[in-house]
Design an enzyme around this catalytic site. Structure first.
Site, PDB file in Angstrom:
ATOM      1  N   ASP A  67      -0.570 111.735  -8.301  1.00 37.82           N
ATOM      2  CA  ASP A  67      -0.048 110.614  -9.069  1.00 37.82           C
ATOM      3  C   ASP A  67       1.075 110.109  -8.226  1.00 37.82           C
ATOM      4  O   ASP A  67       2.224 109.774  -8.888  1.00 37.82           O
ATOM      5  CB  ASP A  67       0.295 111.110 -10.427  1.00 37.82           C
ATOM      6  CG  ASP A  67      -0.850 111.597 -10.975  1.00 37.82           C
ATOM      7  OD1 ASP A  67      -1.873 111.184 -11.055  1.00 37.82           O
ATOM      8  OD2 ASP A  67      -0.472 112.861 -11.718  1.00 37.82           O
ATOM      9  N   HIS A 103      -5.651 105.787 -11.238  1.00 38.10           N
ATOM     10  CA  HIS A 103      -4.460 105.163 -10.741  1.00 38.10           C
ATOM     11  C   HIS A 103      -4.713 103.787 -11.348  1.00 38.10           C
ATOM     12  O   HIS A 103      -5.849 103.084 -11.686  1.00 38.10           O
ATOM     13  CB  HIS A 103      -4.320 105.326  -9.384  1.00 38.10           C
ATOM     14  CG  HIS A 103      -5.509 104.766  -8.584  1.00 38.10           C
ATOM     15  ND1 HIS A 103      -6.234 105.806  -7.987  1.00 38.10           N
ATOM     16  CD2 HIS A 103      -6.149 103.559  -8.381  1.00 38.10           C
ATOM     17  CE1 HIS A 103      -7.320 105.198  -7.490  1.00 38.10           C
ATOM     18  NE2 HIS A 103      -7.215 103.877  -7.437  1.00 38.10           N
TER      19      HIS A 103
HETATM   20  P1  IMP Z   1     -10.470 119.120 -10.977  1.00 32.71           P
HETATM   21  O1  IMP Z   1     -10.210 118.006  -9.737  1.00 32.71           O
HETATM   22  O2  IMP Z   1     -11.056 118.217 -12.041  1.00 32.71           O
HETATM   23  O3  IMP Z   1     -11.133 120.361 -10.490  1.00 32.71           O
HETATM   24  O4  IMP Z   1      -9.081 119.372 -11.458  1.00 32.71           O
HETATM   25  C1  IMP Z   1      -8.154 120.540 -10.815  1.00 32.71           C
HETATM   26  C2  IMP Z   1      -6.753 120.073 -10.928  1.00 32.71           C
HETATM   27  O5  IMP Z   1      -6.347 119.196 -10.219  1.00 32.71           O
HETATM   28  C3  IMP Z   1      -6.256 119.922 -12.418  1.00 32.71           C
HETATM   29  O6  IMP Z   1      -5.363 120.853 -12.559  1.00 32.71           O
HETATM   30  C4  IMP Z   1      -6.076 118.504 -12.586  1.00 32.71           C
HETATM   31  O7  IMP Z   1      -5.208 118.334 -13.380  1.00 32.71           O
HETATM   32  C5  IMP Z   1      -5.569 118.223 -11.208  1.00 32.71           C
HETATM   33  N1  IMP Z   1      -5.919 116.946 -10.604  1.00 32.71           N
HETATM   34  C6  IMP Z   1      -6.746 116.383 -10.260  1.00 32.71           C
HETATM   35  N2  IMP Z   1      -6.985 114.954  -9.956  1.00 32.71           N
HETATM   36  C7  IMP Z   1      -5.672 114.808 -10.324  1.00 32.71           C
HETATM   37  C8  IMP Z   1      -4.859 113.656  -9.920  1.00 32.71           C
HETATM   38  O8  IMP Z   1      -5.347 112.601  -9.596  1.00 32.71           O
HETATM   39  N3  IMP Z   1      -3.316 113.645 -10.271  1.00 32.71           N
HETATM   40  C9  IMP Z   1      -2.925 114.880 -10.599  1.00 32.71           C
HETATM   41  N4  IMP Z   1      -3.659 116.025 -10.924  1.00 32.71           N
HETATM   42  C10 IMP Z   1      -4.888 115.956 -10.743  1.00 32.71           C
END
Ligand code: IMP
Length: 525
Positions: A67, A103
């Protein structure tokens, strides 16, 4: 910054900062705050020009904890490319992640919250590619395309989808629910099935988009459903009853909505509908040919848009909140099957300047402990008050979920590590406007252990549990004043110095900063 005569000097400088950050703090501070000897941006003349095989290529990746504002920088970069009369269009390529990313992009009155579609979608002269390293849930993609089209008209010839992309269905999402409920280790996912989809890419159980568009798709997906049904049955669970995210409904209501996976017939009928819709859209292609054409036509700029960040990288992030893909510039190779980093001219790592935001359950050592219930009359420390102010003024709430993000102090030890391991050669800072003249901003320069010995930053809470952040406090600046700036010298002196300190301490040049939410709020150094 020390005078750099050649490329070796430059790499040495960066490696020294990475290996011994504790030895440079005083020197960085003196150079910037006492001697006033600093130059923001690429050191003139002495900066080694990166020799790449393809001009007009740029990669933008996150080097903090996600982010960082990459989407709007992609938007800015498209504009800048198009100001060059030699360039006729810009290809924007998503090479990893899925719709776990979120985003917002803005153009005029249009503001869109995107998840999977590249950030160039609001530009007429941008070609957007969802490439082979990306996880695609076809129904969610359809929903997102329909949502974009409502605002921008037909995406025809503006969006292409790789037939080699990784297929994600409600089954992988159900698996994420299962993993989370049945084990202690599978925490920290967005519920979008990203982890299981990548896992099945590696264990070769999973499917690709071309499987969904093959003639025998129904047979393949039916067998896949059976496999999952058996898996759930072995845990005494019924696959069809498992709740998974419903993005279409979420878009309508603005709340997190879910639906059940449904029986095999429901599952296949949903996919059949979306399959027909995507076929009609005519967006599915073999991206290799497209890349080959792009590579050869130098009047087309190529922009690689990273999702997530180094701090969430599958290998170099900090568990449990890591995603399953390679979020660095090195991910471009796997995620496009064509480009290698030697082809790319500029590789930028993005970070938030005065602070870092974090999502998930892990608490970084620089975490600011903000109480979840702020309605109670409580005695807040100055640090907590600052964290709350940052969260509110920078609107640190999830794009999809609206959940408040954690706020941490800027951690230069982590940033230096992440910049190095991400393969970037320059930095872009965002949120320069999130500061007050009265602020005293705490910045972590390095860590020590309980005995006072230097402790290098390494990803993993295991290494960070006993890490004691060492802070330096630097003066804030009038953030709102930054928004009127057009060039670096327009910025308040303390803002310039803060940036110069980051450059000195990390060894990476900062080439641009954003000073507000609008497209015009950017200064190139
Ligand atoms: P996953 O990618 O859905 O497996 O999530 C794994 C971790 O990455 C989690 O803690 C999410 O909150 C974090 N995460 C995934 N995409 C983002 C993003 O775009 N921004 C911030 N955190 C993210």
């Amino acid at each position: 910054m020390k005078v750099i005569k050649n490329q070796t000097d430059y790499h040495k400088l960066q490696s020294e900062r990475f290996l011994y950050p504790q030895n440079f703090v005083e020197q960085s501070y003196n150079n910037v705050y006492k001697k006033n000897t600093f130059e923001l941006g690429l050191p003139k003349k002495t900066f080694p020009k990166r020799l790449a095989s393809r001009i007009h290529t740029l990669a933008i990746v996150g080097i903090a904890l996600g982010d960082e504002g990459k989407g709007r920088l992609v938007d800015n970069a498209i504009e800048t490319f198009l100001e060059n009369k030699e360039i006729t269009s810009v290809a924007v390529i998503r090479f990893q992640g899925g719709n776990n990313a979120g985003h917002s992009v803005e153009k005029g009155k249009i503001k869109l919250a995107l998840h999977l579609i590249p950030s160039g979608v609001l530009h007429k002269k941008a070609l957007n590619i969802i490439d082979r390293g990306v996880v695609v849930h076809p129904e969610d993609l359809q929903t997102e395309i329909e949502y974009v089209e409502e605002h921008t008209g037909d995406i025809k010839k503006r969006l292409y989808l790789s037939e080699d992309a990784i297929l994600c269905t409600d089954l992988e999402r159900a698996e994420e629910v299962l993993n989370r409920s049945k084990t202690n280790s599978a925490k920290g996912g967005t519920g979008r099935g990203i982890g299981p989809s990548y896992a099945h890419h590696y264990d070769k159980l999973g499917l690709k988009l071309y499987d969904l568009f093959s003639d025998d798709w129904e047979e393949k997906l039916s067998t896949y459903y059976d496999w999952y049904e058996n898996l759930f049955a072995s845990f005494n669970l019924k696959l069809e009853e498992i709740d998974v995210p419903d993005y279409k409904k979420t878009l309508k209501t603005g709340k997190s909505e879910s639906r059940t996976v449904g029986n095999k017939n429901t599952f296949l009928t949903r996919l059949k509908k979306t399959r027909a819709w995507i076929q009609k859209k005519n967006i599915l292609i073999n991206t290799f040919t497209l890349h080959k054409n792009l590579y050869e036509k130098e009047n087309q700029a190529v922009l690689f848009e990273g999702a997530q960040a180094a701090g969430l990288d599958a290998w170099l992030g900090t568990l449990p909140d890591v995603t399953a893909s390679n979020t660095s510039v090195f991910g471009v190779r796997d995620g496009t099957g064509f480009w290698k980093i030697d082809d790319i001219e500029r590789m930028c790592g993005v970070f938030k300047i005065p602070y870092t935001s974090s999502v998930g359950s892990r608490k970084m050592p620089t975490h600011i402990d903000i109480p979840s219930d702020l309605t109670q009359n409580q005695n807040l420390t100055n640090e907590q008050k600052w964290g709350i102010w940052v969260r509110e003024s920078a609107h640190e709430y999830g794009t999809t979920t609206g959940r408040p993000r954690d706020i941490t102090h800027l951690d230069l030890a982590m940033l230096t590590y992440n910049a190095r391991m991400s393969g970037v050669t320059q930095l872009i800072g965002t949120h320069l406007d999130t500061s007050l003249e009265t602020d005293q901003i705490k910045v972590c320069t390095h860590y020590i252990d309980k005995k006072g010995a230097y402790l290098p930053y390494q990803p993993g809470i295991r290494h960070l549990t006993n890490a004691i952040p060492q802070y330096i406090t630097l003066p804030g600046w009038n953030g709102i004043r930054c928004r009127n700036g057009k060039k670096k010298n327009d910025l308040p002196k303390n803002a310039q110095k803060f940036l110069a300190f980051i450059q000195e301490q990390t060894g990476y040049p900062i080439v641009a900063v954003t000073t507000g939410p609008d497209r015009k709020h950017i200064i190139y150094f």
